[in-house]
Design an enzyme around this catalytic site. Structure first.
Site, PDB file in Angstrom:
ATOM      1  N   ASN A 192      37.661  33.775  41.785  1.00  0.00           N
ATOM      2  CA  ASN A 192      36.846  35.059  41.725  1.00  0.00           C
ATOM      3  C   ASN A 192      35.519  34.568  42.212  1.00  0.00           C
ATOM      4  OD1 ASN A 192      35.681  37.221  40.786  1.00  0.00           O
ATOM      5  ND2 ASN A 192      36.016  37.292  38.888  1.00  0.00           N
ATOM      6  N   ARG A 240      40.833  37.161  43.612  1.00  0.00           N
ATOM      7  CA  ARG A 240      40.373  38.712  43.162  1.00  0.00           C
ATOM      8  C   ARG A 240      39.549  39.303  44.173  1.00  0.00           C
ATOM      9  NH1 ARG A 240      35.676  40.807  40.382  1.00  0.00           N
ATOM     10  NH2 ARG A 240      36.148  42.734  39.691  1.00  0.00           N
ATOM     11  N   HIS A 255      38.653  47.739  37.718  1.00  0.00           N
ATOM     12  CA  HIS A 255      39.212  46.939  36.535  1.00  0.00           C
ATOM     13  C   HIS A 255      40.721  46.832  36.633  1.00  0.00           C
ATOM     14  CE1 HIS A 255      34.995  47.604  34.383  1.00  0.00           C
ATOM     15  NE2 HIS A 255      34.806  46.630  35.209  1.00  0.00           N
ATOM     16  N   ARG A 289      24.339  50.152  34.053  1.00  0.00           N
ATOM     17  CA  ARG A 289      24.829  51.376  34.955  1.00  0.00           C
ATOM     18  C   ARG A 289      24.596  52.692  34.148  1.00  0.00           C
ATOM     19  NH1 ARG A 289      30.292  48.310  37.021  1.00  0.00           N
ATOM     20  NH2 ARG A 289      29.134  46.974  38.247  1.00  0.00           N
ATOM     21  N   GLU A 343      42.459  38.099  33.311  1.00  0.00           N
ATOM     22  CA  GLU A 343      42.695  38.534  34.628  1.00  0.00           C
ATOM     23  C   GLU A 343      42.958  37.333  35.473  1.00  0.00           C
ATOM     24  OE1 GLU A 343      39.243  41.932  35.622  1.00  0.00           O
ATOM     25  OE2 GLU A 343      38.378  40.286  34.281  1.00  0.00           O
TER      26      GLU A 343
END
Length: 399
Positions: free
Chosen positions: A7, A97, A185, A246, A387
């Site tokens: 990743n 990823r 996601h 955010r 993940e």
């Protein structure tokens, strides 16, 4: 089959090695080796950490080049106290990823020149992520040669959403320009949805599942029949829920107003992505733990930040349930989702009318757990997102 997972981010890289010689298990095993690179703390230096063979190392290297850092990290697989392989030739595949696959890629794919060109072409849609993802791919090509590499796209799980769910109500020219809701996601949402089906002992094709990925970045997905039919993130990861720093969805008229006050596009980008959300409202931190600590000490801004986070979470959970047309399972995952009983309770409280009832005594656990009361009609699960394991499984399935 030994699969290396990478990743690659703009300022940090995380990697691990799985041995899938027994095939793809449903529950995630411990990797043989794990490592990370972090360029954020010291200029022109990288912090390298690695663990394997029961040992661990931590080093600071005078390396600014990302490819050189990756080479140093990969070397710990075959050299030093964390050695778990005799040779890098023992690696059978690499899974990456990749944040944005656009409309072209709705499944994982073996990487070739055409795929790399697409990742490059999609950089305007993910300017903070796709360049780093591509750089990681090319660096490992240089290190490992012709070992098969696989791109696992974070947008792919949402790529089969109905057009009505993916389309923004702007001019039709937006549709033609590819301005649509892509969602993110996806690797996490797909993994926890399947894990939820396994935990409740039912076929995912028969379930209506609401997955809540709540971390510094937050998103929901409505998973029906194993397919994401709706999600809260959109054209960018800025859409949807309130997050760590955010804003999530805001009235676009606010941005027009601020632009007329003299704000530039870059200033708005910084404001919405780095200075909003929990951090912006609380004035404390983008970390929910710090916000709740301040709230419990009577900080009014922290209280407002928490209350706003919960309000917007509940509202969007309701929207996802409407898209599903019912609810069998709700899942909480990621940093906040896996570790905050207060968020579980507050988020689920309005949905008792659906038969969703949580246990009275809730606590964090190292294992995946069912937090619903025995008489609850809807199961509520806390699942540790995996993940990296999902990427390894995708490599095995594809290759």
């Amino acid at each position: 089959m030994k699969i290396l997972v990478l990743n690659a981010g703009s300022s940090s890289h995380k990697s691990c090695l799985f041995d899938l010689s027994q095939g793809a298990e449903s529950a995630a095993p411990q990797p043989l080796w794990r490592a990370a690179l972090d360029w954020t703390h010291q200029q022109d230096k990288v912090e390298l950490s690695a663990s394997g063979a029961g040992e661990s190392i931590q080093q600071v290297l005078p390396v600014a080049d990302k490819a050189a850092g990756l080479e140093a990290m990969v070397k710990t697989l075959v050299d030093g106290p964390t050695q778990v392989l005799e040779s890098l030739s023992a690696i059978d595949a690499v899974g990456h990823r990749v944040v944005h696959g656009g409309r072209e890629y709705i499944d994982s794919v073996r990487i070739d020149d055409q795929v790399k060109a697409a990742i490059q072409r999609l950089i305007p849609l993910a300017p903070a992520h796709n360049p780093a993802n591509l750089q990681g791919i090319e660096a490992l090509e240089g290190i490992l040669g012709n070992v098969p590499q696989v791109a696992v796209f974070d947008t792919a799980f949402h790529a089969r959403m109905p057009e009505a769910a993916a389309t923004y109500p702007g001019p039709y020219a937006w549709v033609e320009q590819g301005i649509r809701r892509y969602g993110f996601h996806g690797i996490s949402h797909q993994y926890v949805a399947q894990r939820a089906a396994d935990m409740v002992g039912r076929n995912i094709a028969d379930l209506k599942i609401l997955t809540c990925h709540l971390g510094n970045g937050c998103s929901l997905a409505a998973v029906k029949g194993g397919i994401s039919i709706d999600t809260t993130m959109g054209f960018t990861p800025l859409d949807g829920l309130m997050m760590g720093s955010r804003s999530g969805s805001v009235d676009p008229g606010i941005l027009i107003y601020l632009m007329r006050q003299g704000y530039s596009a870059d200033q708005l980008d910084q404001l919405l992505n780095k200075e909003s959300g929990l951090k912006g409202l609380s004035g404390q931190s983008n970390d929910m733990r710090s916000v709740t600590e301040a709230m419990e000490q009577g900080n009014a801004q922290a209280q407002l930040a928490f209350d706003t986070f919960i309000h917007r979470l509940r509202r969007d959970m309701g929207g996802m349930i409407a898209s599903l047309g019912g609810l069998d399972v709700v899942v909480f995952t990621a940093g906040i989702g896996e570790n905050s009983p207060m968020v579980w309770q507050q988020a689920c409280a309005p949905f008792e009318f659906l038969g969703l009832r949580l246990k009275e005594d809730l606590s964090r656990a190292k294992e995946d757990q069912d937090i619903a009361n025995q008489d609850s009609r809807v199961r509520s699960l806390v699942i540790h997102t995996q993940e990296e394991w999902a990427i390894a499984q995708a490599c095995l399935s594809l290759l």
